[in-house]
Design a protein around this motif. Structure first.
Motif, short mmCIF file in Angstrom:
data_model
loop_
_atom_site.label_atom_id
_atom_site.label_comp_id
_atom_site.label_asym_id
_atom_site.label_seq_id
_atom_site.Cartn_x
_atom_site.Cartn_y
_atom_site.Cartn_z
N UNK A 189 0.82 -1.19 0.00
CA UNK A 189 0.00 0.00 0.00
C UNK A 189 0.87 1.26 0.00
N UNK A 190 2.00 1.22 0.70
CA UNK A 190 2.88 2.38 0.77
C UNK A 190 3.42 2.74 -0.62
N UNK A 191 3.68 1.73 -1.43
CA UNK A 191 4.18 2.01 -2.79
C UNK A 191 3.13 2.71 -3.63
N UNK A 192 1.88 2.32 -3.47
CA UNK A 192 0.80 2.97 -4.21
C UNK A 192 0.65 4.43 -3.75
N UNK A 193 0.70 4.65 -2.45
CA UNK A 193 0.62 6.01 -1.91
C UNK A 193 1.79 6.85 -2.42
N UNK A 194 2.97 6.23 -2.50
CA UNK A 194 4.14 6.93 -3.02
C UNK A 194 3.95 7.29 -4.49
N UNK A 195 3.33 6.43 -5.25
CA UNK A 195 3.02 6.74 -6.65
C UNK A 195 2.11 7.96 -6.73
N UNK A 196 1.09 7.99 -5.89
CA UNK A 196 0.20 9.16 -5.85
C UNK A 196 0.95 10.42 -5.43
N UNK A 197 1.90 10.28 -4.50
CA UNK A 197 2.71 11.43 -4.10
C UNK A 197 3.45 12.01 -5.30
N UNK A 198 4.02 11.13 -6.12
CA UNK A 198 4.71 11.58 -7.32
C UNK A 198 3.78 12.21 -8.33
N UNK A 250 3.17 16.15 -0.53
CA UNK A 250 3.89 16.00 0.74
C UNK A 250 3.13 15.12 1.72
N UNK A 251 1.81 15.22 1.72
CA UNK A 251 1.02 14.38 2.63
C UNK A 251 1.18 12.91 2.28
N UNK A 252 1.09 12.60 1.00
CA UNK A 252 1.25 11.20 0.57
C UNK A 252 2.67 10.71 0.82
#
Length: 104
Positions: free
Chosen positions: A1-10, A43-45
């Motif tokens: 899940x963290x990788x998906x959130x990181x993708x959204x952050x990008x 930044x939140x993601x």
């Protein structure tokens, strides 16, 4: 899940960059909101993803997505150069991101 959130952050980082570009081209409230919202969500993601991922890896992937996304957006939507060397270095950034993912 963290990788998906990181993708959204990008992705939100690219949205913020689009806002900056719009501010440069035609400063208005919509452009400033796009910039602020993109940056805030990015930044939140990123912060959320870093709860599970190593800081160095998360930051490198986030900046890589922002760099590649911003460059491709400029190339395809704003007429920036599509020179083969730019494409080569985008590939190198992507290869580094994949390498970091494989090691994490």
């Amino acid at each position: 899940m963290a990788w998906l959130i990181l993708l959204f952050a990008g992705i939100f980082e690219v949205v913020g960059v689009l806002g900056m570009n719009q501010i440069k081209r035609k400063p208005n409230v919509k452009a400033y909101l796009l910039f602020a919202l993109g940056g805030l969500l990015s930044f939140a993601c990123l912060s959320y993803a870093m709860r599970s991922l190593p800081m160095g890896t998360a930051y490198a992937i986030w900046t890589g997505i922002g760099t590649v996304g911003g460059t491709l957006t400029g190339m395809f939507f704003f007429g920036e150069s599509k020179e083969w060397r730019r494409m080569l270095f985008i590939g190198i950034v992507l290869a580094a991101a994949v390498g970091l993912k494989l090691l994490s």
